[in-house]
Structures are given as structure tokens and as C-alpha cells.
Design a protein around this motif. Structure first.
Motif, PDB file in Angstrom:
ATOM      1  N   ASN A 336       0.843  -1.199   0.000  1.00 57.88           N
ATOM      2  CA  ASN A 336       0.000   0.000   0.000  1.00 57.88           C
ATOM      3  C   ASN A 336       0.875   1.246   0.000  1.00 57.88           C
ATOM      4  O   ASN A 336       1.040   1.910   1.021  1.00 57.88           O
ATOM      5  N   PRO A 337       1.425   1.583  -1.161  1.00 57.02           N
ATOM      6  CA  PRO A 337       2.323   2.740  -1.220  1.00 57.02           C
ATOM      7  C   PRO A 337       1.650   4.049  -0.826  1.00 57.02           C
ATOM      8  O   PRO A 337       2.305   4.947  -0.293  1.00 57.02           O
ATOM      9  N   ALA A 338       0.333   4.171  -1.063  1.00 54.69           N
ATOM     10  CA  ALA A 338      -0.362   5.417  -0.721  1.00 54.69           C
ATOM     11  C   ALA A 338      -0.294   5.686   0.777  1.00 54.69           C
ATOM     12  O   ALA A 338      -0.007   6.813   1.209  1.00 54.69           O
ATOM     13  N   MET A 339      -0.531   4.664   1.597  1.00 54.64           N
ATOM     14  CA  MET A 339      -0.443   4.838   3.042  1.00 54.64           C
ATOM     15  C   MET A 339       1.002   5.064   3.475  1.00 54.64           C
ATOM     16  O   MET A 339       1.277   5.887   4.355  1.00 54.64           O
ATOM     17  N   ALA A 340       1.936   4.366   2.849  1.00 55.13           N
ATOM     18  CA  ALA A 340       3.352   4.559   3.180  1.00 55.13           C
ATOM     19  C   ALA A 340       3.775   6.000   2.913  1.00 55.13           C
ATOM     20  O   ALA A 340       4.492   6.616   3.711  1.00 55.13           O
ATOM     21  N   MET A 341       3.321   6.554   1.781  1.00 56.39           N
ATOM     22  CA  MET A 341       3.646   7.952   1.472  1.00 56.39           C
ATOM     23  C   MET A 341       3.036   8.911   2.491  1.00 56.39           C
ATOM     24  O   MET A 341       3.645   9.916   2.864  1.00 56.39           O
ATOM     25  N   LYS A 342       1.840   8.591   2.941  1.00 57.21           N
ATOM     26  CA  LYS A 342       1.200   9.409   3.977  1.00 57.21           C
ATOM     27  C   LYS A 342       2.060   9.425   5.239  1.00 57.21           C
ATOM     28  O   LYS A 342       2.242  10.469   5.877  1.00 57.21           O
ATOM     29  N   VAL A 343       2.611   8.259   5.579  1.00 52.21           N
ATOM     30  CA  VAL A 343       3.463   8.156   6.766  1.00 52.21           C
ATOM     31  C   VAL A 343       4.751   8.958   6.570  1.00 52.21           C
ATOM     32  O   VAL A 343       5.174   9.709   7.463  1.00 52.21           O
ATOM     33  N   SER A 348       7.990  13.899   7.610  1.00 50.47           N
ATOM     34  CA  SER A 348       8.777  14.920   6.883  1.00 50.47           C
ATOM     35  C   SER A 348      10.010  14.307   6.223  1.00 50.47           C
ATOM     36  O   SER A 348      11.054  14.962   6.117  1.00 50.47           O
ATOM     37  N   ASP A 349       9.884  13.054   5.802  1.00 47.31           N
ATOM     38  CA  ASP A 349      10.981  12.372   5.125  1.00 47.31           C
ATOM     39  C   ASP A 349      10.797  12.572   3.618  1.00 47.31           C
ATOM     40  O   ASP A 349      10.204  11.738   2.922  1.00 47.31           O
ATOM     41  N   LYS A 350      11.323  13.672   3.127  1.00 45.15           N
ATOM     42  CA  LYS A 350      11.151  14.049   1.721  1.00 45.15           C
ATOM     43  C   LYS A 350      11.766  13.014   0.777  1.00 45.15           C
ATOM     44  O   LYS A 350      11.162  12.654  -0.240  1.00 45.15           O
ATOM     45  N   LYS A 351      12.911  12.502   1.141  1.00 48.01           N
ATOM     46  CA  LYS A 351      13.626  11.571   0.275  1.00 48.01           C
ATOM     47  C   LYS A 351      12.811  10.301   0.033  1.00 48.01           C
ATOM     48  O   LYS A 351      12.611   9.873  -1.107  1.00 48.01           O
ATOM     49  N   LEU A 356       9.184   6.953  -3.365  1.00 48.34           N
ATOM     50  CA  LEU A 356       7.993   6.119  -3.501  1.00 48.34           C
ATOM     51  C   LEU A 356       6.971   6.771  -4.426  1.00 48.34           C
ATOM     52  O   LEU A 356       6.333   6.093  -5.235  1.00 48.34           O
ATOM     53  N   ARG A 357       6.851   8.078  -4.330  1.00 45.34           N
ATOM     54  CA  ARG A 357       5.879   8.795  -5.150  1.00 45.34           C
ATOM     55  C   ARG A 357       6.234   8.694  -6.629  1.00 45.34           C
ATOM     56  O   ARG A 357       5.368   8.454  -7.480  1.00 45.34           O
ATOM     57  N   ASP A 366      -2.442  10.974  -8.343  1.00 44.92           N
ATOM     58  CA  ASP A 366      -1.039  10.722  -8.003  1.00 44.92           C
ATOM     59  C   ASP A 366      -0.186  11.951  -8.301  1.00 44.92           C
ATOM     60  O   ASP A 366       0.603  12.402  -7.456  1.00 44.92           O
ATOM     61  N   TYR A 367      -0.322  12.470  -9.508  1.00 42.88           N
ATOM     62  CA  TYR A 367       0.455  13.659  -9.890  1.00 42.88           C
ATOM     63  C   TYR A 367       0.061  14.870  -9.049  1.00 42.88           C
ATOM     64  O   TYR A 367       0.917  15.676  -8.652  1.00 42.88           O
TER      65      TYR A 367
END
Length: 589
Positions: A336-343, A348-351, A356-357, A366-367
Motif C-alpha cells: 500500500n504505497p499510498a499509506m506509506a507515502m502518507k506516513v 517529513s521524510d522528503k527523500k 515512492l511517489r 497521483d500527480y
């Protein structure tokens, strides 16, 4: 004296609705288990308190009032029937009154309880919930013992009714103690006799008869006595893990064996309620790290399930610190990359977010998510570049990206780019509303430039919006031609659709074309179909009759057509019944 026939009639009205059977049985169980702790009956209103598994809930039910005209009829019926008046004077409600009122289309016991206004402050979104249903059942008992309460529920006080019929009524309602209140008083009297040591022994024995009791009594102790900080942590951990254990068993059962044969919405609501209860406990920030770690590890195995979304939302709340959030994100970044990106955004882990984005750019959303990220990080140029990249690569809906870039173009005084982007957005799925919106942002010169492009898009449009736009532009002949072109050869058994509304407007200007549209829309009139389709076909044929008889003034054509249709369907009873309901003199053709 109990009037069981009235109670039965009341409950039948409840059971004969489309209410869920499981909800009814759960509500009945609540009612007869003594969970109604307070009940107040007022004019067309009932207020109650119901003790649930986890909280007490306030209930309010509003019944429909009889109109002044209905009250007048009620009074006349009573006054003209001495035996009814006599029964009312001793507090009885004879069944004959129901029958006489029903002849006047008056129901003092509603046909359907679905029409009543009801409120409960529980988490269940569906109404009536089990707590409201429980109050209905308790009301049946109250009405059975005091049937004249039905008048009060229908908005007419017994005092008012007594004055109108000039007869003293059989009782004045006073709320009695509920079963729960009587039980509480009896228990209190017994406990007053016991010494402290004996009370401790009783509480200890009851507490450890089940884990449910243990958790429930912990709640009471927490509320009535108070806990130290370390005790709060232990209790909070036990409570949320206890709820998780119960929920986990249900999830595991569904995963391994599927849903029960009689599975319905109520079971799903139970599971959602359990997730909400766990989240509420976790949001107090009192659960221990050890308990949360155990929960997270176990819950991760249920992410790929029917309730995966709820599982992830709950894990997210269970992560109190950065280490836990990172652990969570790493375990779900593939599933579930969407939830991972939310985390990662929360951390504040931009990298990690960008990595992942960038690997998961497919849709407009997504864009757009990446665009907003760059905006929030004060990187406007990257946001704009990303939005244009999305326009190039996304195949379908691009509305958010187009709107974002259009706003940027307008702010930089690039009117040409602004109109171009707005045009692309509004004509992607052109509707009458979009047509009006785009025209409103154009000046006269700009509209002259874009109108031909709009019309080109319109000619390729296959939807009811094409008809609406032609009608809005007063291009009536094009609309009439579109009726034939678009619907010819299709069965269209929906007389309330937009195309039929347009046809109705055009029937006087283009009767021949509208007639042909109606004929096309009936489909095959000479084959067996569903009764619902027969009913719709009859409505369309009625329109055909109106064109031939009232507009074209050729009733002989209508008669030839109708007789032919009737003859070819002479053995279809349902067909003849539906046509006879709608078309005048169909039976005599």
C-alpha cells in the motif's frame, strides 16, 4: 390490564417494514434485557436512554402528528360510537376504533416505522439502530398496558381529547420505573447489608468469570475511583488489546471460511464499530509500547483483506513515535504505497516520500499529490513542471491538474494558456453545466474563437448532454435530429429520462420526428418482457397516441397502430393490464 392485540399490531407494523432482521432481533434483545434505563413519553415524542455495551446512548423518536382535519374525524368517529366512548372512559382502546379510522385513511399505529424521525448518538450510521428498535419494543409494552398513550404519540393530548369528546378518559399517564431501575433498587438494598470484605469478594468473583467482565469492571473502576498513571497505561493496553483479540478472531474467520450464509450489513457494522473503539482507545495515547508493538505486528498480516483500509488506519493511530511509523511504512510500502507515502509525509521524510511517489505516478490524483507536496515545500517551479508532466502522461480525467495550472496561468496574466487549460478541462466530458461555465469565463472575442471548437466536440458527444446543449442554444432542429440519430435502433424504456423531456418540448415543432423517436423507444412491442418494461412501454405508447390524435390530427393512424399492438399481445395478461392502467379506452379497442 394488558392489551396484547394492540401490542401485536404495533410490533407487526415494525416487523413488516424493510428493517434488517438481525437489527430487529438485537433491538428486541436489548429491550427485554432491561437496557432501557429511562423512558419519557410526551406529545408525539419519546425520549429514552439505552445502556449499550460501551456507553449509554440518548434516543429521541418523533412520531407524526395527526392533522387538525384528522383529529376532527377521530372525534366524530368516537362520538358516533357509544361503545367506543364507553371503552375509552375506562382506559381501553377497542379494536373497532382502528378499523373505523382505517376506513378514513387514519392510522394511529403507523403502517411503517421507517417514516418516523429518530435520533441516537451511537456510531451506527444506519437508522433505526438497535438502540432505537429497543425503544420501539419497550413502547409496545407501555402501549399494551396503557393503550390511550397512542393518542399522545399521535400528537393529541388526553386532556385535549377528553375535552373534545366530552368524556373523561380512563387514566392519566405517569411514567413508571423501568425494569432496570427496579433491579437497581433491589440490588442496592441487598448491597447495603454487606460489609466491605464481602463486597470485595463479590466483585472479585464476578470480575473473573469472563474477560468481558474484567474489562467492563476496569472501565467502572477507572470512571468511579480513578487510576494512577502507570495503572492507566496497563488498563488502556489491556482494553484495546482485548478489543483487538475479539476483532482479530472475526477477521480470521472471514479470511479462512468466508462470510456466513446469512452475512449482512449488520456484521460489517459490528466490525467497523470494533475498529472505531480500538482507535478511540489508542487516541488517548495511554497504551504501552509493548502492547502497541504486539498489535502492529499482528495487524500487519491483515492488511490484504476486506478490511485492509480499516486495519491500516488503526495501525497508523497506534504508531506514537517515529520508529514505529518507519516500521509501519517499511512493511506496507509495497502492498500500500499510498499509506506509506502518507506516513513519510507525516515524518517529513522528503527523500523516501519522493522515491515512492515517483515510482507510483499513474493517475491525476497521483500527480496532483506530488504537485501539492512541492507547493507545500515552497518549490513552485517543480510543482508546475510536475503538473504539465501529468497532463502528458495521464490518459483519463486530468481535472485537478488542469485547474491548478489554469490558476497559475491566470495569476501570471497568461490569458491564452488559462483559456486553453479551462477548455480542455470543461470539454473532457462536456456537460451543459461545463458549457455554461466555459462560456461565462470568455469575453465575446474569446467565445468566437472557442465556440467552433466546442461545437466540434459537441457533434462527437454521445450523451443526453448533447440534447441539453442544443436546447440551450435554441438549435431545436439539431436536437430533434439527435433524438433520431442517437436513439434510433435502441430500446429506451425510461419515459422519465432527459431525452423524453426534450421530446415533449419539441413535439409541436417537429411532431413527425418526435413520433419516430417514440416509436423507436418502445423497442419490440410484440415479445414477452418484464412487467416493469410493459408499464414503461405503455407510458411511451400514450405519448404516441397524443402525437397522432392531438398534434397530427390523424386518430385513424393511432387506432390502426393500437389495435395491431393489442391483437399481437392478446395472450399477455400482464401486458394488457399495464396498458389498460395508462391508456384510456384500451380495454374497448
Amino acid at each position: 390490564m394488558m392489551n396484547k392485540s394492540i401490542q401485536y399490531k404495533w410490533l407487526e407494523a415494525l416487523k413488516n417494514t424493510n428493517l434488517d432482521k438481525k437489527r430487529l432481533s438485537r433491538g428486541e434483545e436489548y429491550a427485554y434485557s432491561g437496557n432501557i434505563t429511562n423512558l419519557s413519553i410526551n406529545i408525539n415524542e419519546v425520549i429514552a436512554e439505552v445502556e449499550g455495551n460501551y456507553d449509554n446512548y440518548e434516543i429521541e423518536i418523533n412520531f407524526k402528528k395527526l392533522s387538525s382535519k384528522q383529529i376532527e374525524t377521530l372525534v366524530k368517529v368516537i362520538q358516533s360510537n357509544p361503545e367506543i366512548s364507553s371503552e375509552l372512559s375506562i382506559g381501553n382502546l377497542p379494536y373497532k376504533l382502528f378499523e373505523l379510522l382505517q376506513e378514513e385513511n387514519i392510522y394511529i399505529i403507523p403502517n411503517s416505522f421507517n417514516s418516523q424521525g429518530s435520533y441516537c448518538d451511537c456510531l451506527d450510521d444506519t437508522r433505526p439502530c438497535k438502540h432505537i428498535i429497543a425503544v420501539y419494543y419497550v413502547l409496545s409494552q407501555e402501549i399494551s398496558g396503557k393503550p390511550l398513550l397512542l393518542f399522545e404519540l399521535n400528537g393529541i393530548s388526553l386532556k385535549e381529547l377528553s375535552e373534545k369528546i366530552e368524556i373523561p378518559l380512563g387514566f392519566e399517564y405517569k411514567a413508571e420505573k423501568t425494569l432496570k431501575q427496579k433491579m437497581q433498587e433491589r440490588l442496592k438494598a441487598l448491597l447495603d447489608k454487606a460489609d466491605k470484605a464481602k463486597l470485595k469478594e463479590i466483585i472479585f468473583d464476578l470480575t473473573f468469570r469472563s474477560k468481558e467482565n474484567y474489562i467492563k469492571y476496569l472501565d467502572i473502576i477507572e470512571d468511579k475511583i480513578g487510576l494512577e498513571d502507570n495503572e492507566n497505561t496497563e488498563v488502556a493496553s489491556e482494553k484495546f488489546m482485548f478489543n483487538w483479540d475479539k476483532l482479530k478472531w472475526k477477521l480470521k474467520k472471514i479470511e479462512e471460511y468466508g462470510y456466513d450464509f446469512d452475512y449482512d450489513e449488520a456484521e460489517s457494522l459490528d466490525i467497523e464499530d470494533k475498529f472505531n473503539e480500538i482507535i478511540e482507545e489508542l487516541e488517548k495515547k495511554e497504551a504501552s509500547k509493548e502492547a502497541r508493538k504486539e498489535f502492529i505486528d499482528e495487524a500487519l498480516s491483515y492488511i490484504i483483506s476486506d478490511f485492509g483500509g480499516e486495519v491500516m488506519d488503526t495501525i497508523y493511530v497506534a504508531c506514537y513515535d517515529k520508529d514505529e511509523l518507519y516500521y509501519f511504512a517499511e512493511n506496507i510500502r509495497n502492498s500500500n504505497p499510498a499509506m506509506a507515502m502518507k506516513v513519510y509525509k507525516k515524518l517529513s521524510d522528503k527523500k523516501e516520500y519522493l522515491k515512492l511517489r515517483r515510482d507510483n505516478l499513474k493517475s491525476n490524483s497521483d500527480y496532483y499529490d506530488l504537485v501539492l507536496f512541492y507547493e507545500g515545500n515552497n518549490e513552485p517551479q517543480k510543482a508546475i513542471e510536475t503538473a504539465y508532466e501529468g497532463l502528458q502522461k495521464v490518459q483519463y480525467y486530468k481535472g485537478d491538474l488542469q485547474e491548478y495550472l489554469a490558476e497559475k496561468a491566470l495569476n501570471s496574466n497568461n490569458r491564452e494558456e488559462y483559456l486553453k487549460l479551462k477548455f480542455e478541462k470543461y470539454t473532457d466530458k462536456l456537460t451543459l453545466q461545463d458549457y455554461k461555465k466555459f462560456k461565462n469565463i470568455c469575453n465575446d472575442k474569446e467565445w468566437q474563437q472557442y465556440e467552433p471548437k466546442i461545437l466540434l466536440k459537441l457533434e462527437k458527444l454521445h450523451s443526453s448532454d448533447r440534447l441539453l446543449i442544443y436546447m440551450h442554444r435554441k438549435e431545436f432542429e439539431k436536437a430533434a435530429n439527435t433524438l433520431l440519430e442517437y436513439y434510433s435502433g435502441y430500446y429506451n424504456f425510461r419515459p422519465k429520462s432527459i431525452s423524453f423531456s426534450v421530446a415533449e418540448e419539441l413535439k409541436d415543432k417537429y411532431p413527425e420526428k418526435v413520433l419516430q423517436f417514440y416509436l423507436n423507444s418502445t423497442g419490440d412491442l410484440n415479445s414477452a418482457k418484464d412487467r416493469k418494461i410493459y408499464a414503461n412501454q405503455a407510458l411511451i405508447v400514450l405519448k404516441i397516441q397524443a402525437i397522432w390524435v392531438n398534434v397530427l390530427k390523424t386518430p385513424e393512424k393511432w387506432l390502426n397502430f393500437a389495435k395491431d399492438v393489442k391483437y399481437k399481445n392478446k395472450n399477455r395478461k400482464a401486458f394488457q393490464e399495464e396498458f389498460n392502467k395508462v391508456i384510456p379506452d384500451w380495454k374497448h379497442l
